[in-house]
Design a protein around this motif. Structure first.
Motif: not given
Length: 294
Positions: A91-100
């Protein structure tokens, strides 16, 4: 429109389809080695990124990752390893990847052009003022990546932008630009190759330096790992035995008192109680060196 260097024709790619396999493999390997060499000029920039990321985490903030396509996969690979390697909570290192998650099973190009997806992913990440976001785009022009960077900055997030094309929009936008100038790919435009290799190496280096800055690496050991399976329990015991200079049996006993947490177990193996070990680590900011020197 000028051709981006990542889309240009590699000087040795002509006739690639007709060459013997050994020549093709040698050429591909040489291209990978050259891509790694492109990371060296970025060392100072990578240090700045690591310092910013470590400071954010030290203050209780977050370190996010974002990207689309191959660049997003490189970001995801590093992000997912942080918990197992350095004991950082996801929860301290969120990931944002296009399309999930769906894009991990079937990657499509359209998602990288959708700014709305980037805004939704950023909102879900809960990144805010004082946090750091690493955004990757080989071309430096991917709409998803650029939207992430701009919207994150509007929230007070420090953006580190990794791109493989000099003068690209992401590098111009980023607070901490990192140029990895890998040039043309042997397979034109296939940035999973040289560009991706350079990105992965750069992220490996940044995350390890962050681990060092936070005291999660000591003498090359992953001392903030939490042992939660047989392999990690064995590794943890070997780390405790080596750093505390005790027997394997003493290391196992110390780990049993700290529920598999390596750092406090090292101190327990040297005579502290689990509570005393926790207090000592809090006072040292999580660094073992000064405690072991005593």
């Amino acid at each position: 429109m000028a051709i981006r260097s990542t889309e240009a024709r590699h000087p040795q790619s002509e006739g690639l389809h007709a060459r013997p396999a050994d020549e093709v493999l040698a050429l591909l390997l040489d291209a990978q080695v050259a891509a790694l060499a492109a990371v060296r000029p970025a060392l100072a920039a990578l240090e700045r990124v690591a310092d910013a990321g470590a400071e954010s985490l030290r203050r209780g903030g977050r370190l996010g990752y974002g990207g689309a396509g191959s660049s997003g996969l490189m970001a995801l690979a590093d992000c997912l390893e942080l918990a197992g390697t350095f004991g950082l909570s996801p929860d301290r290192t969120p990931m944002m990847f296009a399309g999930g998650a769906a894009a991990l099973l079937h990657m499509t190009g359209a998602v990288e052009d959708d700014p709305a997806l980037a805004l939704a992913d950023l909102e879900a990440s809960r990144l805010g003022a004082g946090d750091v976001l690493l955004v990757l785009s080989a071309s430096g022009t991917t709409p998803y990546a650029l939207t992430l960077a701009e919207a994150a900055q509007a929230r007070g997030v420090t953006v580190a932008g990794f791109a493989n094309v000099a003068g690209s929009a992401l590098l111009a936008r980023a607070d901490l630009p990192v140029l990895l100038e890998t040039g043309a790919e042997v397979v034109s435009g296939s940035t999973r190759m040289g560009a991706g290799t350079a990105q992965k190496a750069a992220l490996n280096m940044v995350s390890v330096l962050i681990g060092l800055r936070l005291g999660h690496v000591h003498d090359g050991y992953m001392v903030n790992v939490i042992a939660d399976n047989a392999k990690l329990l064995d590794r943890a015991a070997r780390i405790v035995a080596a750093v505390a200079r005790v027997s394997r049996a003493e290391a196992d006993a110390a780990l049993s008192q700290t529920e598999g947490a390596v750092k406090p177990a090292i101190l327990v193996a040297q005579g502290l109680s689990p509570a005393e070990a926790r207090v000592a680590l809090d006072r040292s900011g999580g660094h073992l060196a000064e405690l072991l020197e005593r």
